[in-house]
Design a protein around this motif. Sequence first.
Motif, short mmCIF file in Angstrom:
data_model
loop_
_atom_site.label_atom_id
_atom_site.label_comp_id
_atom_site.label_asym_id
_atom_site.label_seq_id
_atom_site.Cartn_x
_atom_site.Cartn_y
_atom_site.Cartn_z
N ASP A 67 -11.75 47.43 53.39
CA ASP A 67 -11.53 48.40 54.45
C ASP A 67 -10.67 47.79 55.55
O ASP A 67 -9.79 48.43 56.10
N ILE A 68 -10.95 46.52 55.87
CA ILE A 68 -10.21 45.81 56.91
C ILE A 68 -9.85 44.42 56.41
O ILE A 68 -10.69 43.71 55.86
N ASP A 69 -8.59 44.05 56.60
CA ASP A 69 -8.11 42.70 56.26
C ASP A 69 -7.69 42.02 57.55
O ASP A 69 -6.92 42.59 58.33
N TYR A 70 -8.21 40.82 57.78
CA TYR A 70 -7.79 39.99 58.91
C TYR A 70 -6.92 38.89 58.31
O TYR A 70 -7.36 38.16 57.42
N VAL A 71 -5.69 38.78 58.80
CA VAL A 71 -4.74 37.84 58.23
C VAL A 71 -4.24 36.90 59.32
O VAL A 71 -3.58 37.33 60.27
N PHE A 72 -4.59 35.63 59.16
CA PHE A 72 -4.10 34.61 60.07
C PHE A 72 -2.77 34.08 59.53
O PHE A 72 -2.32 34.51 58.47
N ARG A 80 2.58 35.76 52.03
CA ARG A 80 2.91 36.89 52.91
C ARG A 80 3.37 38.11 52.11
O ARG A 80 2.93 39.23 52.36
N GLU A 81 4.22 37.88 51.13
CA GLU A 81 4.73 39.00 50.33
C GLU A 81 3.64 39.61 49.46
O GLU A 81 3.60 40.82 49.26
N TYR A 82 2.72 38.77 48.98
CA TYR A 82 1.61 39.27 48.18
C TYR A 82 0.71 40.19 49.00
O TYR A 82 0.33 41.28 48.56
N VAL A 83 0.39 39.77 50.22
CA VAL A 83 -0.44 40.61 51.09
C VAL A 83 0.31 41.91 51.41
O VAL A 83 -0.26 43.00 51.30
N ASP A 93 8.86 43.91 57.40
CA ASP A 93 8.05 44.22 58.58
C ASP A 93 6.84 43.30 58.67
O ASP A 93 6.47 42.84 59.76
N PHE A 94 6.21 43.02 57.53
CA PHE A 94 5.05 42.14 57.53
C PHE A 94 5.45 40.72 57.92
O PHE A 94 4.79 40.07 58.73
N ASN A 95 6.57 40.23 57.37
CA ASN A 95 7.07 38.90 57.72
C ASN A 95 7.39 38.82 59.21
O ASN A 95 7.11 37.81 59.86
N ALA A 96 7.97 39.88 59.76
CA ALA A 96 8.29 39.90 61.19
C ALA A 96 7.00 39.83 62.02
O ALA A 96 6.93 39.09 63.01
N ALA A 97 5.99 40.58 61.62
CA ALA A 97 4.72 40.55 62.34
C ALA A 97 4.08 39.17 62.25
O ALA A 97 3.54 38.66 63.24
N MET A 98 4.16 38.55 61.09
CA MET A 98 3.61 37.19 60.92
C MET A 98 4.36 36.18 61.79
O MET A 98 3.74 35.28 62.35
N SER A 99 5.66 36.33 61.90
CA SER A 99 6.45 35.36 62.67
C SER A 99 6.12 35.40 64.16
O SER A 99 6.42 34.44 64.88
N GLU A 100 5.51 36.47 64.63
CA GLU A 100 5.16 36.59 66.04
C GLU A 100 3.80 35.97 66.37
O GLU A 100 3.43 35.87 67.54
N LEU A 101 3.05 35.56 65.35
CA LEU A 101 1.71 35.01 65.59
C LEU A 101 1.78 33.62 66.21
O LEU A 101 2.51 32.75 65.73
N ARG A 102 1.02 33.43 67.27
CA ARG A 102 0.83 32.11 67.86
C ARG A 102 -0.49 31.55 67.32
O ARG A 102 -1.24 32.27 66.66
N PRO A 103 -0.82 30.30 67.63
CA PRO A 103 -2.07 29.72 67.10
C PRO A 103 -3.29 30.60 67.39
O PRO A 103 -3.46 31.10 68.51
N PHE A 104 -4.09 30.80 66.37
CA PHE A 104 -5.35 31.55 66.41
C PHE A 104 -5.20 33.06 66.59
O PHE A 104 -6.18 33.77 66.70
N GLU A 105 -3.97 33.55 66.63
CA GLU A 105 -3.77 35.00 66.63
C GLU A 105 -3.80 35.48 65.19
O GLU A 105 -3.69 34.69 64.26
N ARG A 123 -0.25 52.39 63.25
CA ARG A 123 -1.19 51.49 63.90
C ARG A 123 -2.22 50.91 62.94
O ARG A 123 -3.24 50.38 63.37
N ARG A 124 -1.94 51.01 61.64
CA ARG A 124 -2.88 50.43 60.69
C ARG A 124 -2.79 48.91 60.68
O ARG A 124 -3.75 48.22 60.35
N LEU A 125 -1.63 48.35 61.04
CA LEU A 125 -1.45 46.90 61.13
C LEU A 125 -1.22 46.55 62.59
O LEU A 125 -0.23 46.97 63.19
N LEU A 126 -2.16 45.79 63.16
CA LEU A 126 -2.08 45.44 64.58
C LEU A 126 -2.17 43.93 64.78
O LEU A 126 -2.84 43.24 64.02
N HIS A 127 -1.52 43.47 65.83
CA HIS A 127 -1.49 42.06 66.21
C HIS A 127 -2.60 41.84 67.26
O HIS A 127 -2.67 42.55 68.24
N PHE A 128 -3.45 40.84 67.01
CA PHE A 128 -4.55 40.54 67.93
C PHE A 128 -4.41 39.13 68.50
O PHE A 128 -4.03 38.20 67.79
#
Length: 145
Positions: A67-72, A80-83, A93-105, A123-128
């Motif tokens: 139901d929910i996937d948390y991806v560090f 990344r491509e598999y997910v 788009d997924f690679n771009a979202a991943m590239s914006e992650l800082r430590p522990f995000e 809004r199904r994929l959100l950056h936390f």
Amino acid sequence: MDAVIGLAYAHRRTMVLVHEMGELATSGRTPAHTRRALRLGRHRQLSLLMCNDRPFTLEPRVIRQADIDYVFDLPGRNDREYVADTIGWDRDDFNAAMSELRPFEYLRYDALAPKPEPDEPDRRLLHFPPLPEEVIRAAGRTSGH
């Protein structure tokens, strides 16, 4: 590990925490109880809370049925491509979202969130952000670390 999943499946209304899901549900080699739980667990009110470091090696249902996937941060392109492919998200788009992650995000994909209307953002994929520093410190004190 598969026997524990089988016991939980038989018991019903159970949640199982599985660390290193890749040891239990490697693509093409998922044992019977785990395979059944991934396919039919919702009918038995069985929830699996699963952790893993390399999604590329996982049985696709581990991600697809969640139901929910948390991806560090995933440094490997294959991961990344598999997910992205498994959740049905555009790879770029997924690679771009991943590239914006800082430590522990992390990114959270909510498969149950409604698909957007054509003119709305998805809004199904959100950056936390990471947990606040004081929460991490407090958790460390209470756990004896």
